[in-house]
Design a protein around this motif. Structure first.
Motif, PDB file in Angstrom:
ATOM      1  N   ALA A  74       4.364   8.302   2.795  1.00  0.00           N
ATOM      2  CA  ALA A  74       3.058   7.764   2.410  1.00  0.00           C
ATOM      3  C   ALA A  74       2.452   6.968   3.564  1.00  0.00           C
ATOM      4  CB  ALA A  74       3.205   6.879   1.174  1.00  0.00           C
ATOM      5  N   ALA A  75       3.287   6.158   4.220  1.00  0.00           N
ATOM      6  CA  ALA A  75       2.805   5.369   5.358  1.00  0.00           C
ATOM      7  C   ALA A  75       2.393   6.264   6.513  1.00  0.00           C
ATOM      8  CB  ALA A  75       3.895   4.392   5.802  1.00  0.00           C
ATOM      9  N   LEU A  76       3.170   7.313   6.775  1.00  0.00           N
ATOM     10  CA  LEU A  76       2.792   8.259   7.828  1.00  0.00           C
ATOM     11  C   LEU A  76       1.462   8.932   7.496  1.00  0.00           C
ATOM     12  CD1 LEU A  76       6.222   9.940   8.647  1.00  0.00           C
ATOM     13  CD2 LEU A  76       4.793   8.654  10.242  1.00  0.00           C
ATOM     14  N   GLY A  77       1.267   9.218   6.195  1.00  0.00           N
ATOM     15  CA  GLY A  77      -0.001   9.789   5.778  1.00  0.00           C
ATOM     16  C   GLY A  77      -1.164   8.857   6.051  1.00  0.00           C
ATOM     17  N   VAL A  78      -0.972   7.577   5.752  1.00  0.00           N
ATOM     18  CA  VAL A  78      -2.016   6.579   6.019  1.00  0.00           C
ATOM     19  C   VAL A  78      -2.354   6.543   7.513  1.00  0.00           C
ATOM     20  CG1 VAL A  78      -2.589   4.123   5.956  1.00  0.00           C
ATOM     21  CG2 VAL A  78      -1.398   5.171   4.020  1.00  0.00           C
ATOM     22  N   ARG A  79      -1.334   6.716   8.345  1.00  0.00           N
ATOM     23  CA  ARG A  79      -1.549   6.641   9.793  1.00  0.00           C
ATOM     24  C   ARG A  79      -2.081   7.943  10.396  1.00  0.00           C
ATOM     25  NH1 ARG A  79       3.644   4.409  12.716  1.00  0.00           N
ATOM     26  NH2 ARG A  79       2.109   4.204  14.390  1.00  0.00           N
ATOM     27  N   GLY A 118      -1.798   9.478   1.003  1.00  0.00           N
ATOM     28  CA  GLY A 118      -1.781   8.586   2.152  1.00  0.00           C
ATOM     29  C   GLY A 118      -2.917   8.864   3.117  1.00  0.00           C
ATOM     30  N   MET A 119      -3.175  10.136   3.372  1.00  0.00           N
ATOM     31  CA  MET A 119      -4.264  10.501   4.284  1.00  0.00           C
ATOM     32  C   MET A 119      -5.615   9.991   3.791  1.00  0.00           C
ATOM     33  SD  MET A 119      -3.326  14.394   5.413  1.00  0.00           S
ATOM     34  CE  MET A 119      -1.824  14.764   6.331  1.00  0.00           C
ATOM     35  N   ALA A 120      -5.775   9.922   2.477  1.00  0.00           N
ATOM     36  CA  ALA A 120      -7.036   9.440   1.914  1.00  0.00           C
ATOM     37  C   ALA A 120      -7.266   7.965   2.235  1.00  0.00           C
ATOM     38  CB  ALA A 120      -7.047   9.651   0.401  1.00  0.00           C
ATOM     39  N   PHE A 121      -6.189   7.240   2.590  1.00  0.00           N
ATOM     40  CA  PHE A 121      -6.287   5.816   2.921  1.00  0.00           C
ATOM     41  C   PHE A 121      -6.153   5.578   4.431  1.00  0.00           C
ATOM     42  CE2 PHE A 121      -5.246   5.775  -1.545  1.00  0.00           C
ATOM     43  CZ  PHE A 121      -5.973   4.703  -2.048  1.00  0.00           C
ATOM     44  N   ASN A 122      -6.457   6.588   5.218  1.00  0.00           N
ATOM     45  CA  ASN A 122      -6.354   6.459   6.664  1.00  0.00           C
ATOM     46  C   ASN A 122      -7.211   5.324   7.218  1.00  0.00           C
ATOM     47  OD1 ASN A 122      -7.873   7.719   9.437  1.00  0.00           O
ATOM     48  ND2 ASN A 122      -5.626   7.560   9.461  1.00  0.00           N
ATOM     49  N   PHE A 123      -8.307   5.022   6.546  1.00  0.00           N
ATOM     50  CA  PHE A 123      -9.197   3.950   7.005  1.00  0.00           C
ATOM     51  C   PHE A 123      -8.512   2.582   7.000  1.00  0.00           C
ATOM     52  CE2 PHE A 123      -9.676   4.142   2.444  1.00  0.00           C
ATOM     53  CZ  PHE A 123      -9.767   2.825   2.043  1.00  0.00           C
ATOM     54  N   MET A 124      -7.357   2.463   6.304  1.00  0.00           N
ATOM     55  CA  MET A 124      -6.657   1.182   6.244  1.00  0.00           C
ATOM     56  C   MET A 124      -5.565   1.065   7.303  1.00  0.00           C
ATOM     57  SD  MET A 124      -6.335   0.549   2.110  1.00  0.00           S
ATOM     58  CE  MET A 124      -6.046  -1.202   2.329  1.00  0.00           C
ATOM     59  N   LEU A 150       0.833  -1.201   0.000  1.00  0.00           N
ATOM     60  CA  LEU A 150       0.000   0.000   0.000  1.00  0.00           C
ATOM     61  C   LEU A 150       0.872   1.256   0.000  1.00  0.00           C
ATOM     62  CD1 LEU A 150      -2.694   1.528   0.314  1.00  0.00           C
ATOM     63  CD2 LEU A 150      -2.474   1.191   2.802  1.00  0.00           C
ATOM     64  N   ALA A 151       1.866   1.285   0.894  1.00  0.00           N
ATOM     65  CA  ALA A 151       2.736   2.461   1.003  1.00  0.00           C
ATOM     66  C   ALA A 151       3.543   2.673  -0.280  1.00  0.00           C
ATOM     67  CB  ALA A 151       3.671   2.311   2.197  1.00  0.00           C
ATOM     68  N   VAL A 152       4.074   1.604  -0.853  1.00  0.00           N
ATOM     69  CA  VAL A 152       4.860   1.716  -2.088  1.00  0.00           C
ATOM     70  C   VAL A 152       3.978   2.178  -3.247  1.00  0.00           C
ATOM     71  CG1 VAL A 152       6.151   0.401  -3.810  1.00  0.00           C
ATOM     72  CG2 VAL A 152       6.593   0.030  -1.389  1.00  0.00           C
ATOM     73  N   THR A 153       2.758   1.677  -3.304  1.00  0.00           N
ATOM     74  CA  THR A 153       1.836   2.076  -4.375  1.00  0.00           C
ATOM     75  C   THR A 153       1.518   3.569  -4.292  1.00  0.00           C
ATOM     76  OG1 THR A 153       0.841  -0.141  -4.393  1.00  0.00           O
ATOM     77  CG2 THR A 153      -0.413   1.649  -5.427  1.00  0.00           C
ATOM     78  N   ILE A 154       1.283   4.045  -3.075  1.00  0.00           N
ATOM     79  CA  ILE A 154       1.023   5.476  -2.877  1.00  0.00           C
ATOM     80  C   ILE A 154       2.258   6.286  -3.266  1.00  0.00           C
ATOM     81  CG2 ILE A 154       0.560   7.258  -1.142  1.00  0.00           C
ATOM     82  CD1 ILE A 154      -1.108   5.156   0.366  1.00  0.00           C
ATOM     83  N   ALA A 155       3.443   5.790  -2.887  1.00  0.00           N
ATOM     84  CA  ALA A 155       4.687   6.481  -3.232  1.00  0.00           C
ATOM     85  C   ALA A 155       4.861   6.570  -4.746  1.00  0.00           C
ATOM     86  CB  ALA A 155       5.880   5.754  -2.610  1.00  0.00           C
TER      87      ALA A 155
END
Length: 334
Positions: A290-295, A47-53, A20-25
């Motif tokens: 990207a991962a930080l954005g997800v979190r 990344g923030m848009a995928f926070n639900f994951m 997920l993180a690599v794809t966002i990157a």
């Protein structure tokens, strides 16, 4: 065999979140190359848009791994783009001026944080990112500072803020310095000493002239070169504050960063290998962002308030004012 089996299980649990993180990157890199906006900002926003994951069982562990371990690997590899020989032309006067500007800006960050009722961790994050090299410095400093419940959102805010301010500076500073009648060398020094992120330094410098671009790049690399020094000072200060010098342990990624910087400076790393390592560092850092954005929860970011913005804007204006004064009185050697 047991350890191999555990490794396979661990890799299997990490893979979905890492993917997920690599794809966002990759998406952020594509958008940045085609639309000219900062890649770090794209990585954060997507990344923030995928926070639900972030909290899902399948992806949660891999996202955390990307935001921490991959981040540290990216910081280590940053050393491959730094060489002490590149900064020899600046001279002792320029070196001392840049170091003084960095120290003053970090110190001013503590003052701003106190005035606007922010904590010392936030002061180090923002002051260090403004003084050194923007988002990369913020990520590196965050890995050294003991974490608390506000660390992640503060890091994300700092990355967003310095990236945004860098983009604004890339557009405004060349025009401002031109109206002020500064020489290309003076403008290049100011851009290299005050703009936060490397990409924006290059863009602003070469938009004026080749001389300005070369000077800006060298001064910026000097700031980046001093990053491990700042990391060591922060790590030692935090260790002393918490448990005394007898328990001081430098993080391995700081040691790795320093070793790679020295190796690159002494010519031990061939040019093609250094280029490969720098490219890998870029991918690792964007993946970590990207991962930080997800979190990151957007509501938590918005709850930070105007005081966070005031601190980092004040630090940016302070650095520009101080650097301009240094150039005006001839301390920069340009």
């Amino acid at each position: 065999m047991a350890s191999l089996s555990q490794l396979r299980i661990s890799a299997k649990s990490l893979f979905p979140g890492l993917l997920l993180a690599v794809t966002i990157a990759a998406a952020a890199k594509f958008l940045s190359e085609h639309y000219g906006a900062p890649v770090m900002l794209f990585a954060l926003l997507i990344g923030m848009a995928f926070n639900f994951m972030a909290d899902q069982e399948a992806t949660g562990e891999g996202v955390v791994f990307a935001s921490k371990t991959v981040l540290r690997l990216g910081i280590v590899l940053l050393g491959a783009r730094i060489t002490l020989g590149d900064i020899a032309g600046i001279g002792a006067s320029g070196l001392l001026t840049v170091a003084g500007l960095m120290a003053a800006t970090i110190g001013f960050g503590f003052l701003c944080a106190r005035v606007f009722s922010r904590g010392w961790r936030f002061a180090i994050l923002t002051g260090g990112s403004v003084a050194i090299c923007g988002a990369s410095a913020a990520l590196a400093l965050a890995a050294v500072i003991p974490a608390n419940d506000k660390t992640e959102r503060n890091v994300l805010f700092t990355v967003v803020a310095v990236t945004t301010l860098s983009t604004i500076a890339m557009i405004i500073y060349p025009v401002l310095f031109g109206f002020a009648g500064l020489s290309d060398a003076q403008s290049g020094f100011l851009i290299g000493a005050t703009v936060h992120d490397v990409a924006q330094v290059v863009g602003a410098g070469y938009s004026i002239s080749t001389e300005a671009g070369d000077t800006a790049t060298i001064v910026k690399l000097l700031r980046v070169t001093l990053l491990p020094v700042v990391l060591i000072i922060v790590a030692l200060s935090v260790a002393r504050k918490e448990s005394g010098f007898s328990h001081v342990r430098l993080p391995l990624f700081v040691v790795g960063f320093g070793v790679l910087t020295l190796a690159n400076s002494t010519g031990l790393i061939p040019g093609p290998a250094a280029t490969l390592l720098v490219d890998a560092s870029s991918w690792f850092l964007v993946t970590a962002i990207a991962a930080l954005g997800v979190r990151t929860n957007m509501k938590a970011m918005l709850d930070l308030g105007w005081r966070h913005v005031a601190v980092i804007v004040a630090e940016t204006v302070f650095l520009l004012t101080l650097a301009w004064a240094a150039v005006s009185i001839g301390l920069a050697g340009v």
